[in-house]
Design an enzyme around this catalytic site. Sequence first.
Site, PDB file in Angstrom:
ATOM      1  N   ASP A  24       0.858  -1.186   0.000  1.00  6.99           N
ATOM      2  CA  ASP A  24       0.000   0.000   0.000  1.00  6.99           C
ATOM      3  C   ASP A  24       0.893   1.235   0.000  1.00  6.99           C
ATOM      4  O   ASP A  24       2.124   1.106  -0.044  1.00  6.99           O
ATOM      5  CB  ASP A  24      -0.955  -0.010   1.215  1.00  6.99           C
ATOM      6  CG  ASP A  24      -2.305   0.604   0.860  1.00  6.99           C
ATOM      7  OD1 ASP A  24      -2.309   1.761   0.398  1.00  6.99           O
ATOM      8  OD2 ASP A  24      -3.338  -0.057   1.029  1.00  6.99           O
TER       9      ASP A  24
ATOM     10  N   GLU B 209      -9.804   2.679  -5.277  1.00  5.15           N
ATOM     11  CA  GLU B 209      -9.421   4.064  -4.982  1.00  5.15           C
ATOM     12  C   GLU B 209      -8.225   4.551  -5.805  1.00  5.15           C
ATOM     13  O   GLU B 209      -7.193   4.909  -5.258  1.00  5.15           O
ATOM     14  CB  GLU B 209      -9.127   4.206  -3.482  1.00  5.15           C
ATOM     15  CG  GLU B 209     -10.314   3.820  -2.624  1.00  5.15           C
ATOM     16  CD  GLU B 209     -10.059   3.916  -1.127  1.00  5.15           C
ATOM     17  OE1 GLU B 209     -10.984   4.334  -0.409  1.00  5.15           O
ATOM     18  OE2 GLU B 209      -8.963   3.565  -0.657  1.00  5.15           O
TER      19      GLU B 209
ATOM     20  N   HIS C 200      -2.908   3.099  -4.669  1.00  6.21           N
ATOM     21  CA  HIS C 200      -2.267   2.675  -3.417  1.00  6.21           C
ATOM     22  C   HIS C 200      -0.856   2.134  -3.688  1.00  6.21           C
ATOM     23  O   HIS C 200      -0.471   1.086  -3.174  1.00  6.21           O
ATOM     24  CB  HIS C 200      -3.126   1.620  -2.703  1.00  6.21           C
ATOM     25  CG  HIS C 200      -4.378   2.192  -2.084  1.00  6.21           C
ATOM     26  ND1 HIS C 200      -4.358   3.006  -0.971  1.00  6.21           N
ATOM     27  CD2 HIS C 200      -5.682   2.073  -2.435  1.00  6.21           C
ATOM     28  CE1 HIS C 200      -5.598   3.357  -0.647  1.00  6.21           C
ATOM     29  NE2 HIS C 200      -6.427   2.813  -1.529  1.00  6.21           N
TER      30      HIS C 200
HETATM   31  C1  TNX Z   1     -10.911   1.851   2.185  1.00  7.39           C
HETATM   32  S1  TNX Z   1     -11.636  -1.011   1.486  1.00  7.39           S
HETATM   33  C2  TNX Z   1      -9.817   1.177   1.659  1.00  7.39           C
HETATM   34  C3  TNX Z   1      -8.603   1.021   2.458  1.00  7.39           C
HETATM   35  C4  TNX Z   1      -8.739   1.682   3.810  1.00  7.39           C
HETATM   36  C5  TNX Z   1     -10.122   1.404   4.351  1.00  7.39           C
HETATM   37  C6  TNX Z   1     -10.356   1.909   5.737  1.00  7.39           C
HETATM   38  C7  TNX Z   1     -10.657  -0.586   0.354  1.00  7.39           C
HETATM   39  C8  TNX Z   1     -10.683  -1.407  -0.824  1.00  7.39           C
HETATM   40  N1  TNX Z   1      -9.881   0.502   0.480  1.00  7.39           N
HETATM   41  O1  TNX Z   1      -7.489   1.513   1.751  1.00  7.39           O
HETATM   42  O2  TNX Z   1      -7.760   1.168   4.645  1.00  7.39           O
HETATM   43  O3  TNX Z   1     -11.069   2.017   3.502  1.00  7.39           O
HETATM   44  O4  TNX Z   1     -11.579   1.460   6.251  1.00  7.39           O
END
Ligand code: TNX
Length: 754
Positions: free
Chosen positions: A186, A322, A259
């Site tokens: 990440d 994301e 990420h």
């Molecule tokens: C969203 S769940 C994210 C993570 C974060 C998390 C915190 C997901 C696929 N991505 O990068 O750690 O929320 O709840």
Amino acid sequence: MKTFFTLFLVSILISAQNQNLPIIPNPVDAKYQNQNFSLTPKTPIYTRHSNVLSEILCFNHFLQSYYGFKLPVTKNVPEVPNIEIIFSNDFKAEAYQMEMNSQSIKIKGQKSGIFYGLISLLQMLPTEIKETHPIPCYNINDYPRFKWRGMHLDVSRHFFPKENIFRYLDILAYYKMNTFHWHLTDDQGWRIEIKKHPLLTSKGGWRNGTLISHASSPTELYDSIYYGGFYTQEEVKEVVAYAKARHITVVPEIEMPGHAVAAIHAYPYLSCHGKEVSVIQKWGVFDDVFCTKDTVFSFLEDVLTEVMDLFPSEYIHVGGDECPKINWKNCPVCQERIKSENLKNEFELQSYFIKRIEVFLSKHNRKLIGWDEILEGGLAPNAAVMSWQGIEGGIAATKHGNNAVMTPGSHCYFDHYQGDPSNEPLAIGGFTPLSKVYSYEPIPEALTAEEGTLILGAQANLWTEYIETWKHVEYMLLPRLCALSEVAWSPKGQKEYESFLIRLKDHFQKFDKRDIHYAKSIYEINTEIINDTINHQILLKLNQAYPENKIYYKSEFENSKETFIPYTRPILIHKNQTIKAETRDDKGNVLGKAEQSFFVSKSTGAKIQLKHQPAKSYSHGSPHTLTDGILGHIPWNSKEWLGFQSHPLIATIDLGTTQNIEKIIAHTLKAEASWIHLPSKMKIDVSMDGKKFKKAGELSASDITKSGRILEFNKSIKNVRYVRISFDSIGKIPAGKSGAGHNAWVFVSEIQIF
Ligand code: TNX
């Protein structure tokens, strides 16, 4: 009638017996045999099948660490009483049968079934075994509902050495979970050694400090500790082997295209701009993502080749969540790629990225799984979707004919609070108590029976932004994992929360004895607001899980000197006050505490109507959450707030009689890392009859920026009965912020009228 009554009685007796059988997840079928088996440290385990010795070895490993002895294993028919393990291909994978009487315990199944049979036996043992111990005999027939029973762990935000991972795998195995999703990379650290690209761990595995304040707090506080770590390939092999012995598949996750900052820090050419960047020290979503140039794909193929050599799993997780598109927009190579591949936009470029990786994985006979954003711009043909933003991703994937694993934030995020935040260690936010996890049904109603078969199962995720120590990991995991295991294993119609809670008590005793950390939030008092809008008042109801414990409470207000009294019925709230309550067991030990403050105004307990409903996951107690006298806390938990994303919040409050008002205060939230922004406007309209409204005024964007999250509208207005308050959202989240391009959320916890 008589038959009905007999049936009723029989079912009560069966469930009472199963409650004595402390197995979690609850077996499909268990019948009490009215006799006991006496287990001693000398009871032999007998098998004619050498292929099940590894399962017996593992059972003995558990016995050794929990009780300090191992049972002798023999190929020769031993004296009774004994335990016999019988390998049989007549069973489906993971299914088992256990027959018990005073002289023998027989466990039958394939290897995985035998393992689960032995785990059931292990759970039937008492917390302590001295010389000998009688175990009530049951005949059990058992098999899982879902084939993916997953638990995830993020080791990037905080790193945990392999010994901790072994402990995690033991806990997963104890609850018959069969998939460990290991989130290895990440923005905040790359944690797996890749021989061909050593800087990934030597540089990308370390950061120069870490955010120690909450990401949504207005001031950012950092420590300056050089922090990191990684697993060598030898350690990874040990983890995979340890998991395999426990019938757990390890699914590695290598995040792409987003990420990816830790990797880009190690090799800056991986981004679009090629500039130096640092490993990230805070939490959120960041713009530096993998570029779509060919050299990046070669790099990722190198990485995945080593990853596939280490992990024999059918699925490889490639993240996909994301991914901000801003760098791709400004990158000539990415723009050229969009043209040459005939893509419409950057969303289709994301889909191109994932599809290209899928082709590579499938050449190596592996399947791709990714977070639900891999649906953006078109799903890769054979990809499986992990549905986290809700259940929609899972629905879309299965309707498309693809597989899905359900892990919605609302029920499966173990980084959320599980009890009253004032009693809990700092967490990211949210509210996912044990009962909510237990209530989860993985197959969405919107699916046909056939589409439902594409749901592989359920998983919970443990993100570790706010979880630094191993004890804290276990605390967030347990007992919620116990609830999840029953969701993923036990038949749908057979789930029963009350029976689960009774069985759980035995597990708590064992956690205590084995020094396993867990949350005791279940003993907490659950506060429930009763909105008596007819009498324009609210009452506080206090609930707790175990009938043998009792609740006591006192009310504190200015100069009050009350003492604790037994709670007998809901408490009327009619002034600013704080209710403090505790549960006590029959010896008077305090098991759980609760505290709730109320701020009463003219709107408290009033009738309220919303023009549009809030988003499903953020609609607790809706719409009265806005008039229950409770001001939302920070960090926020969803119990105290209503959240709106696709529609504006427009609330009409009926004061019951015509009154003069002086002031309106709205409690809103700013948590931009979670895409929650202050509203851009708050408009007030008033009316005498609820039909004809006239404008009373508004707070503009600059008023709101000035005043922060508690918005005050100061103006005396005469003769008002209905007040309508409308909140405008800022619309799309601007570039450079978490969730850029998506609609911003507006969260409000309370509207006070004075
Ligand atoms: C969203 S769940 C994210 C993570 C974060 C998390 C915190 C997901 C696929 N991505 O990068 O750690 O929320 O709840």
